[in-house]
Scaffold this motif. Structure first.
Motif, mmCIF file in Angstrom:
data_model
loop_
_atom_site.group_PDB
_atom_site.id
_atom_site.type_symbol
_atom_site.label_atom_id
_atom_site.label_comp_id
_atom_site.label_asym_id
_atom_site.label_seq_id
_atom_site.Cartn_x
_atom_site.Cartn_y
_atom_site.Cartn_z
ATOM 1 N N TYR A 209 34.370 -130.403 76.997
ATOM 2 C CA TYR A 209 35.392 -130.481 75.938
ATOM 3 C C TYR A 209 36.711 -130.997 76.525
ATOM 4 N N SER A 210 37.319 -131.971 75.864
ATOM 5 C CA SER A 210 38.570 -132.540 76.369
ATOM 6 C C SER A 210 39.384 -133.101 75.210
ATOM 7 N N ASP A 211 40.582 -133.589 75.524
ATOM 8 C CA ASP A 211 41.448 -134.172 74.500
ATOM 9 C C ASP A 211 41.047 -135.600 74.153
ATOM 10 N N VAL B 187 31.156 -133.804 72.124
ATOM 11 C CA VAL B 187 30.935 -132.411 72.531
ATOM 12 C C VAL B 187 30.794 -131.509 71.310
ATOM 13 N N VAL B 188 31.710 -131.669 70.359
ATOM 14 C CA VAL B 188 31.683 -130.834 69.164
ATOM 15 C C VAL B 188 30.400 -131.062 68.363
ATOM 16 N N SER C 247 31.515 -119.862 85.684
ATOM 17 C CA SER C 247 32.966 -119.931 85.910
ATOM 18 C C SER C 247 33.575 -120.672 84.725
ATOM 19 N N LEU C 248 34.057 -119.910 83.777
ATOM 20 C CA LEU C 248 34.506 -120.492 82.517
ATOM 21 C C LEU C 248 35.754 -121.346 82.692
ATOM 22 N N ILE C 249 35.829 -122.380 81.861
ATOM 23 C CA ILE C 249 37.022 -123.215 81.791
ATOM 24 C C ILE C 249 37.502 -123.199 80.340
ATOM 25 N N PRO C 250 38.767 -123.485 80.088
ATOM 26 C CA PRO C 250 39.311 -123.386 78.724
ATOM 27 C C PRO C 250 38.527 -124.168 77.682
ATOM 28 N N GLY C 251 38.012 -125.344 78.047
ATOM 29 C CA GLY C 251 37.303 -126.170 77.082
ATOM 30 C C GLY C 251 36.124 -125.466 76.439
ATOM 31 N N GLN C 252 35.443 -124.613 77.194
ATOM 32 C CA GLN C 252 34.290 -123.904 76.634
ATOM 33 C C GLN C 252 34.717 -122.937 75.531
ATOM 34 N N LEU C 253 35.838 -122.266 75.742
ATOM 35 C CA LEU C 253 36.350 -121.346 74.721
ATOM 36 C C LEU C 253 36.886 -122.109 73.522
ATOM 37 N N CYS D 25 35.776 -124.957 72.477
ATOM 38 C CA CYS D 25 34.596 -125.429 71.752
ATOM 39 C C CYS D 25 34.054 -124.313 70.859
ATOM 40 N N LEU D 26 34.034 -123.096 71.374
ATOM 41 C CA LEU D 26 33.614 -121.945 70.577
ATOM 42 C C LEU D 26 34.594 -121.675 69.442
ATOM 43 N N GLU D 27 35.879 -121.896 69.733
ATOM 44 C CA GLU D 27 36.887 -121.710 68.675
ATOM 45 C C GLU D 27 36.574 -122.590 67.477
#
Length: 570
Positions: free
Chosen positions: A459-461, A469-470, A512-518, A520-522
């Motif tokens: 997930y990225s900008d 990804v979405v 090891s979670l990164i912000p993009g994974q959260l 994406c869940l959001e």
């Protein structure tokens, strides 16, 4: 015989309850060997016309006394109920099979048609089971409805003999057009272990008529529980299940939860002190949401269940109109967790339902998170084998997977992506119209969660990457959440373990979670395909274990906010 002894016997016999076809010597403490003590009892049995029930519990019979009583029973063809628990206290173990064989032969000779046989609290071991083996196989037990053998020390050997006798009874009675329909089976505290339990499971499966199964404290672990679950599934009239103080762990609980999905009449479930744990509790919660419409009591005490999982269980039982008691005492909620559970129940006007939490074990140690090898023969911890085991448990209920894609190049591209995810590879898959949702299977929750997190990690900008990804994560989640609640809860449970929000069994590694994974869940939790009770599950775990996502605090807050809005919207 001394006059005092004769007087004492006369007093005891004067207390005998006679009526309604029942002759009772219950709890008189008679020591019956030979001579006058047993002669008076035998005379009463012989003279009693229309004898339908005989209570001998709480006395002690020697071989000669048993033979004398047996002779009296040979003419009692109307006898249906034998309450013979605790009647060999102080006797040599070698005496008991002989005494039982005499009594059994008498019943067969009389042509009785038993409906109840209670031999509980007689420590006769495997040899004692041999003493009743022929009786259980005979026409006298074709009509048996209740069999109680609690605390008899049968062991593995006795369990196997008992199972074979019940199956033979069923075979013979079925051949006559009226198969054995045993309704109540009680065999707690018998050291049956896996082999004995598995043997009995075959008998239960063959009969399919059980309404109550009581097998607490038998040293059964997940292998035996899985066998019993297969039998439970075939007994559609089950009302009471009591496996207290055995060792389910994750595998056993998943199997039992899957079996419970097929039952509609269960009123009491006692899985207390069975190491159900949090993942198992979540699986059971899924079943509670979808089925078990008349459940009254649920015991998940002393199961190493944490606060969030306990709250998920509590939420799942709220819509049960007949629910009276949920026992979650002795788990790992911690003080704040206990208070949160009480507050939730009070807010739902169900404060009395949860009962005491006074024996709570406190929150589990953080260093134990994610890697549990405490039971060497219960769980080898290999995630691939966990997936294989789960696949067997839900076989026939999952989503069919294409195991041999025709296009080898497509498979090569997919393998390359999963082994080393990158935005370029994901976009290439999209261009080739290769759908990653084909690679996930609801019967392999760990692998499915791993695929989702790999996709979400990209997930990225960048608009093109973000869209890809979405779209991919939406497709994967739609597939995984569209099946049964049981399967989707197991997937979410695996996802929570990998994210570090839930303690899991085995060696499943946290990501090891990164912000993009959260993030994406959001996005995902705001979509219509994400059911509300799944939102509720995620919200509970995120709100109770937010510290696990410290490295992604901003993304965590956004995900939490999205979950809050969906919860309040509902």
């Amino acid at each position: 015989m001394a006059s005092d002894d004769i007087s004492q016997l006369a007093d005891a016999l004067s207390q005998t309850h006679v009526g309604d076809g029942e002759l009772s010597y219950k709890g008189l403490g008679l020591k019956l060997d030979s001579g006058e003590p047993v002669e008076g009892l035998v005379r009463e049995i012989e003279q009693y016309q229309g004898l339908r029930a005989l209570r001998l519990e709480g006395n002690t019979l020697g071989v000669e006394a048993a033979q004398a009583i047996a002779q009296a029973l040979e003419s009692k063809d109307l006898l249906q109920r034998c309450y013979w628990s605790d009647m060999f206290t102080g006797r040599l173990r070698s005496e008991i099979p002989t005494a039982l064989r005499s009594l059994g032969n008498a019943l067969m000779s009389a042509g009785t048609r038993l409906t109840e046989l209670d031999l509980s609290d007689n420590a006769f071991g495997p040899d004692g089971v041999k003493g009743i083996e022929q009786l259980l196989k005979s026409p006298s037990c074709h009509t048996l409805r209740e069999l109680r053998l609690n605390n008899c020390g049968m062991g593995i050997g006795g369990g196997k003999i008992l199972a074979e006798a019940l199956m033979e009874c069923h075979r013979q009675s079925a051949a006559l057009g009226a198969p054995l329909r045993l309704r109540v089976f009680v065999a707690g505290r018998n050291r049956l272990e896996n082999e004995g339990a598995s043997a009995l499971a075959k008998a239960f499966q063959l009969m399919g008529s059980l309404e109550e199964i009581h097998m607490p404290q038998n040293g059964i672990n997940y292998a035996g529980i899985i066998a019993l679950a297969s039998a439970v599934r075939q007994n559609l009239e089950l009302r009471i299940l009591n496996f207290n103080d055995n060792t389910f762990t994750k595998r056993g609980t998943l199997a039992m939860a899957q079996a419970l999905r097929h039952l509609r009449n269960v009123q009491v479930i006692n899985f207390g002190d069975c190491l159900v744990r949090s993942e198992g509790a979540i699986a059971l919660s899924a079943v509670l949401r979808d089925g078990l419409p008349i459940l009254k009591e649920l015991n998940l005490s002393y199961g190493e269940i944490t606060e969030a999982a306990a709250l998920v269980v509590a939420q799942a039982v709220m819509d049960k109109p007949h629910m009276e008691k949920v026992d979650l005492n002795g788990n790992c909620l911690g003080e704040e967790g206990c208070e949160a559970l009480r507050e939730f129940m009070e807010n739902m006007d169900k404060a009395d339902m949860v009962g005491s939490l006074s024996d709570d074990e406190g929150e589990p140690d953080d260093e134990d998170e994610g890697d549990d090898n405490s039971e060497n023969d219960d769980d080898d911890g290999a995630s691939d084998e966990d997936n294989e085991e789960f696949g067997e448990i839900v076989n026939g209920n999952g989503i069919t997977r294409e195991d041999s894609p025709a296009n080898l190049q497509r498979q090569k591209e997919i393998t390359a992506f999963l082994s080393g995810p990158s935005a370029e590879k994901l976009l290439q898959l999209k261009e080739m119209q290769i759908n990653l949702e084909e690679q996930v299977d609801a019967s392999e929750p760990n692998k499915a969660a791993d695929v989702l997190l790999k996709i979400a990690s990209l997930y990225s900008d960048n608009p093109h990457t973000k869209r890809a990804v979405v779209e991919a994560s939406d497709a994967v989640l739609k597939k995984l959440l569209s099946g049964s609640t049981f399967q989707s809860y197991c997937f979410l449970s695996a996802l929570l373990v990998m994210m570090g929000l839930l303690k899991g069994e085995g060696k499943v590694k946290k990501v090891s979670l990164i912000p993009g994974q959260l993030l994406c869940l959001e996005h995902a939790v705001q979509q219509e395909y994400f059911p509300h009770h799944h939102i509720s599950l995620l919200h509970v775990f995120l709100s109770r274990n937010g510290d696990a996502l410290k490295s992604c605090s901003s993304a965590r807050e956004k995900l939490s906010s999205a979950l809050e809005k969906r919860c309040h919207k509902h």
